[in-house]
Design a protein around this motif. Structure first.
Motif, PDB file in Angstrom:
ATOM      1  N   LEU A  39      66.316  56.319  -6.536  1.00 38.95           N
ATOM      2  CA  LEU A  39      66.165  57.694  -6.041  1.00 38.95           C
ATOM      3  C   LEU A  39      64.848  57.868  -5.297  1.00 38.95           C
ATOM      4  CD1 LEU A  39      67.491  59.695  -9.134  1.00 38.95           C
ATOM      5  CD2 LEU A  39      68.687  59.228  -6.988  1.00 38.95           C
ATOM      6  N   LEU A  40      63.791  57.234  -5.786  1.00 35.13           N
ATOM      7  CA  LEU A  40      62.506  57.307  -5.094  1.00 35.13           C
ATOM      8  C   LEU A  40      62.582  56.620  -3.732  1.00 35.13           C
ATOM      9  CD1 LEU A  40      59.556  58.243  -5.405  1.00 35.13           C
ATOM     10  CD2 LEU A  40      59.030  55.981  -6.323  1.00 35.13           C
ATOM     11  N   GLY A  41      63.311  55.494  -3.652  1.00 33.57           N
ATOM     12  CA  GLY A  41      63.495  54.835  -2.364  1.00 33.57           C
ATOM     13  C   GLY A  41      64.259  55.698  -1.380  1.00 33.57           C
ATOM     14  N   THR A  42      65.284  56.410  -1.873  1.00 37.94           N
ATOM     15  CA  THR A  42      66.023  57.332  -1.010  1.00 37.94           C
ATOM     16  C   THR A  42      65.137  58.464  -0.525  1.00 37.94           C
ATOM     17  OG1 THR A  42      68.118  56.821  -2.092  1.00 37.94           O
ATOM     18  CG2 THR A  42      67.973  58.925  -0.939  1.00 37.94           C
ATOM     19  N   CYS A  43      64.294  58.980  -1.408  1.00 38.52           N
ATOM     20  CA  CYS A  43      63.364  60.043  -1.015  1.00 38.52           C
ATOM     21  C   CYS A  43      62.400  59.539   0.057  1.00 38.52           C
ATOM     22  CB  CYS A  43      62.609  60.533  -2.243  1.00 38.52           C
ATOM     23  SG  CYS A  43      61.677  62.049  -1.980  1.00 38.52           S
ATOM     24  N   ALA A  44      61.904  58.306  -0.086  1.00 41.68           N
ATOM     25  CA  ALA A  44      61.022  57.744   0.929  1.00 41.68           C
ATOM     26  C   ALA A  44      61.746  57.573   2.261  1.00 41.68           C
ATOM     27  CB  ALA A  44      60.471  56.398   0.448  1.00 41.68           C
ATOM     28  N   TYR A  45      62.998  57.129   2.213  1.00 37.19           N
ATOM     29  CA  TYR A  45      63.767  56.969   3.459  1.00 37.19           C
ATOM     30  C   TYR A  45      63.981  58.312   4.149  1.00 37.19           C
ATOM     31  CZ  TYR A  45      67.826  56.377   6.466  1.00 37.19           C
ATOM     32  OH  TYR A  45      68.688  56.416   7.540  1.00 37.19           O
ATOM     33  N   LEU A  46      64.352  59.336   3.378  1.00 28.66           N
ATOM     34  CA  LEU A  46      64.607  60.644   3.978  1.00 28.66           C
ATOM     35  C   LEU A  46      63.333  61.246   4.553  1.00 28.66           C
ATOM     36  CD1 LEU A  46      67.103  62.172   1.384  1.00 28.66           C
ATOM     37  CD2 LEU A  46      67.611  61.223   3.641  1.00 28.66           C
ATOM     38  N   LEU A  47      62.208  61.045   3.878  1.00 27.82           N
ATOM     39  CA  LEU A  47      60.942  61.555   4.417  1.00 27.82           C
ATOM     40  C   LEU A  47      60.566  60.842   5.710  1.00 27.82           C
ATOM     41  CD1 LEU A  47      58.807  62.018   1.172  1.00 27.82           C
ATOM     42  CD2 LEU A  47      59.530  63.800   2.771  1.00 27.82           C
ATOM     43  N   ARG A  48      60.772  59.533   5.742  1.00 27.68           N
ATOM     44  CA  ARG A  48      60.461  58.787   6.971  1.00 27.68           C
ATOM     45  C   ARG A  48      61.398  59.206   8.106  1.00 27.68           C
ATOM     46  NH1 ARG A  48      62.246  54.252   9.519  1.00 27.68           N
ATOM     47  NH2 ARG A  48      60.692  53.055  10.673  1.00 27.68           N
ATOM     48  N   SER A  49      62.682  59.352   7.800  1.00 29.62           N
ATOM     49  CA  SER A  49      63.631  59.801   8.824  1.00 29.62           C
ATOM     50  C   SER A  49      63.307  61.219   9.282  1.00 29.62           C
ATOM     51  CB  SER A  49      65.060  59.750   8.271  1.00 29.62           C
ATOM     52  OG  SER A  49      65.413  58.449   7.873  1.00 29.62           O
ATOM     53  N   PHE A  50      62.907  62.067   8.332  1.00 30.59           N
ATOM     54  CA  PHE A  50      62.545  63.441   8.690  1.00 30.59           C
ATOM     55  C   PHE A  50      61.343  63.456   9.633  1.00 30.59           C
ATOM     56  CE2 PHE A  50      59.988  67.234   7.734  1.00 30.59           C
ATOM     57  CZ  PHE A  50      60.882  68.215   8.100  1.00 30.59           C
ATOM     58  N   GLY A  97      67.671  51.928  -2.782  1.00 31.99           N
ATOM     59  CA  GLY A  97      67.616  53.350  -2.480  1.00 31.99           C
ATOM     60  C   GLY A  97      67.157  53.631  -1.065  1.00 31.99           C
ATOM     61  N   TYR A  98      66.263  52.797  -0.544  1.00 27.59           N
ATOM     62  CA  TYR A  98      65.762  52.996   0.813  1.00 27.59           C
ATOM     63  C   TYR A  98      66.815  52.615   1.854  1.00 27.59           C
ATOM     64  CZ  TYR A  98      62.414  53.015   4.659  1.00 27.59           C
ATOM     65  OH  TYR A  98      61.747  53.297   5.826  1.00 27.59           O
ATOM     66  N   ALA A  99      67.602  51.582   1.561  1.00 29.47           N
ATOM     67  CA  ALA A  99      68.619  51.114   2.510  1.00 29.47           C
ATOM     68  C   ALA A  99      69.965  51.030   1.786  1.00 29.47           C
ATOM     69  CB  ALA A  99      68.229  49.760   3.100  1.00 29.47           C
ATOM     70  N   VAL A 100      70.503  52.184   1.446  1.00 22.87           N
ATOM     71  CA  VAL A 100      71.781  52.228   0.726  1.00 22.87           C
ATOM     72  C   VAL A 100      72.897  51.611   1.550  1.00 22.87           C
ATOM     73  CG1 VAL A 100      73.510  53.782  -0.228  1.00 22.87           C
ATOM     74  CG2 VAL A 100      71.095  54.229  -0.629  1.00 22.87           C
ATOM     75  N   ASP A 101      72.903  51.890   2.842  1.00 20.90           N
ATOM     76  CA  ASP A 101      73.981  51.380   3.696  1.00 20.90           C
ATOM     77  C   ASP A 101      73.997  49.861   3.721  1.00 20.90           C
ATOM     78  OD1 ASP A 101      74.402  54.033   4.228  1.00 20.90           O
ATOM     79  OD2 ASP A 101      73.212  54.015   6.070  1.00 20.90           O
ATOM     80  N   VAL A 102      72.819  49.253   3.769  1.00 20.53           N
ATOM     81  CA  VAL A 102      72.749  47.785   3.801  1.00 20.53           C
ATOM     82  C   VAL A 102      73.281  47.195   2.499  1.00 20.53           C
ATOM     83  CG1 VAL A 102      71.180  45.820   3.998  1.00 20.53           C
ATOM     84  CG2 VAL A 102      70.811  47.854   5.398  1.00 20.53           C
ATOM     85  N   PHE A 103      72.921  47.830   1.374  1.00 15.86           N
ATOM     86  CA  PHE A 103      73.359  47.303   0.075  1.00 15.86           C
ATOM     87  C   PHE A 103      74.873  47.349  -0.060  1.00 15.86           C
ATOM     88  CE2 PHE A 103      74.377  48.279  -4.424  1.00 15.86           C
ATOM     89  CZ  PHE A 103      74.055  47.048  -4.973  1.00 15.86           C
ATOM     90  N   PHE A 104      75.469  48.473   0.296  1.00 17.23           N
ATOM     91  CA  PHE A 104      76.916  48.576   0.142  1.00 17.23           C
ATOM     92  C   PHE A 104      77.649  47.754   1.211  1.00 17.23           C
ATOM     93  CE2 PHE A 104      75.747  52.091  -2.556  1.00 17.23           C
ATOM     94  CZ  PHE A 104      76.706  52.028  -3.556  1.00 17.23           C
ATOM     95  N   ALA A 105      77.031  47.544   2.354  1.00 17.83           N
ATOM     96  CA  ALA A 105      77.619  46.621   3.324  1.00 17.83           C
ATOM     97  C   ALA A 105      77.612  45.197   2.762  1.00 17.83           C
ATOM     98  CB  ALA A 105      76.853  46.687   4.640  1.00 17.83           C
TER      99      ALA A 105
END
Length: 384
Positions: A287-298, A351-359
């Motif tokens: 979840l923290l990795g996802t938060c970091a990704y969204l902040l960087r994208s924002f 969490g930072y690269a969810v798409d890569v993991f599920f790919a």
């Protein structure tokens, strides 16, 4: 006086009725053939935002496009015509094509949704940090203390066996002191006894520290209670060590209770913090990795003014939590023979690269399916 007051009120009501917008048209007194749909008001606002942004970045806008937007603002809604609507739509289409990927929605979000979005991300990051930091510190401290306690137990066991072999069995009451074995110096014996007593004291101190990290607390050994003088007699060697065998036996009695106390705590620590490290922390780090990704994208989207609020961000947090839970089921991932990634670091990357993991998971599933198809070829059908 009353008639004049009623006439003033009547005039005000008529004026407010004339300026009150109708939900199905611009004005109540506007003829139906000249009423403009309500969504054209939003379209005019979007067109003005696009035109303002084009002026800010120095993009040249044709006179026809500019005139269509300004005319629509001037005549809406009282003198609205089909030609004005067509010209407005054409102008908005032209501006939208020239300003891609910037849109009217992203420009509106740039001015209206920036602070709420930052606050929501910041709130999530603070909550995660308030949970992750204490739990991570507690896991690190307990892990280091557990390793040290195991090393102390191993060392104390070896010293106990060594002193038993050097001094022999315990002496009965009234027996004379046995002479030291040949080849054993008094200095070496005293050094081993001091090392033995020091190891037991250190083991007891570390076990008491570990006891603060679990609930409920374990009962402290009886040797570690009482007055300071009583504790000193149980954990310290007598001055001069007049009877080495009695001193060894005294420390051994203390060590047995301290070892049981320490090993009981180690078992609870391994279960409790093992479950946290394997099941809870990977989810939180994802979840923290996802938060970091969204902040960087924002940050990137705000710089290019392409940010638009999306409900997909909430789904991304849920997907990251699922990925973190999956990562917790595995041990270290080996990248090369000399390098590996611990599960918590990998959970953050997931969490930072969810798409890569599920790919990666989908590719792995396809590989398994391909291997299963190759190992079980369809049966050949011969001629009738």
């Amino acid at each position: 006086m009353a008639s004049s007051l009623s006439s003033i009120i009547l005039q005000n009501q008529k004026a407010s009725a004339m300026t009150q917008p109708d939900p199905h048209g611009p004005l109540c007194d506007t003829p139906p053939e000249h009423r403009a749909p309500a969504y054209f008001a939003c379209l005019i606002n979007d067109a003005e935002r696009l035109m303002q942004y084009a002026a800010e970045i120095g993009l040249d806008v044709s006179n026809e496009t500019r005139h269509a937007i300004l005319s629509a603002r001037a005549i809406y809604p009282a003198e609205w015509t089909e030609e004005a609507a067509a010209n407005l739509l054409a102008a908005v289409t032209t501006l939208a094509n020239r300003l891609k990927p910037v849109t009217a929605e992203s420009l509106k979000a740039y001015h209206d949704d920036t602070r709420p979005t930052v606050r929501s991300y910041l709130r999530i990051a603070i909550v995660l940090a308030c949970i992750i930091i204490p739990v991570s510190v507690a896991s690190f401290v307990t892990s280091a203390l557990s390793v040290a306690v195991n090393a102390d137990i191993t060392k104390a066991n070896a010293l106990a066996v060594k002193l038993r072999a050097q001094l022999g069995p315990p002496q009965g009451p009234g027996e004379a002191l046995a002479p030291l074995p040949k080849g054993l110096s008094e200095a070496d014996l005293i050094s081993d006894l001091q090392d033995y007593a020091s190891t037991v004291r250190i083991l007891n101190a570390r076990a008491r520290k570990l006891n603060y990290f679990i609930i409920p607390f374990h009962r402290i050994p009886s040797e570690d209670t009482g007055t300071p003088e009583q504790r000193k007699q149980r954990f310290e060697l007598p001055i001069g060590i007049p009877d080495p065998i009695a001193a060894r036996d005294n420390i051994t009695n203390t060590y047995q209770d301290v070892r049981y106390f320490a090993q009981s705590i180690l078992t609870d620590i391994a279960v409790f913090y093992g479950a946290i490290t394997s099941c809870i922390l990977p989810v939180l780090y994802a979840l923290l990795g996802t938060c970091a990704y969204l902040l960087r994208s924002f940050e990137d989207q705000m710089g290019s003014r392409t940010f638009t609020p999306s409900a997909a961000n909430s789904a991304r947090f849920l997907i990251a939590a699922i990925g973190g839970a999956i990562i917790g089921l595995f041990n270290n991932f080996t990248v090369s023979p000399d390098a590996s990634i611990p599960p918590l670091a990998l959970a953050f990357l997931v969490g930072y690269a969810v798409d890569v993991f599920f790919a990666f998971l989908e590719g792995l599933l396809k590989a398994f399916t391909r291997n299963a198809s190759a190992s079980n070829p369809p049966p050949k059908v011969g001629p009738a």
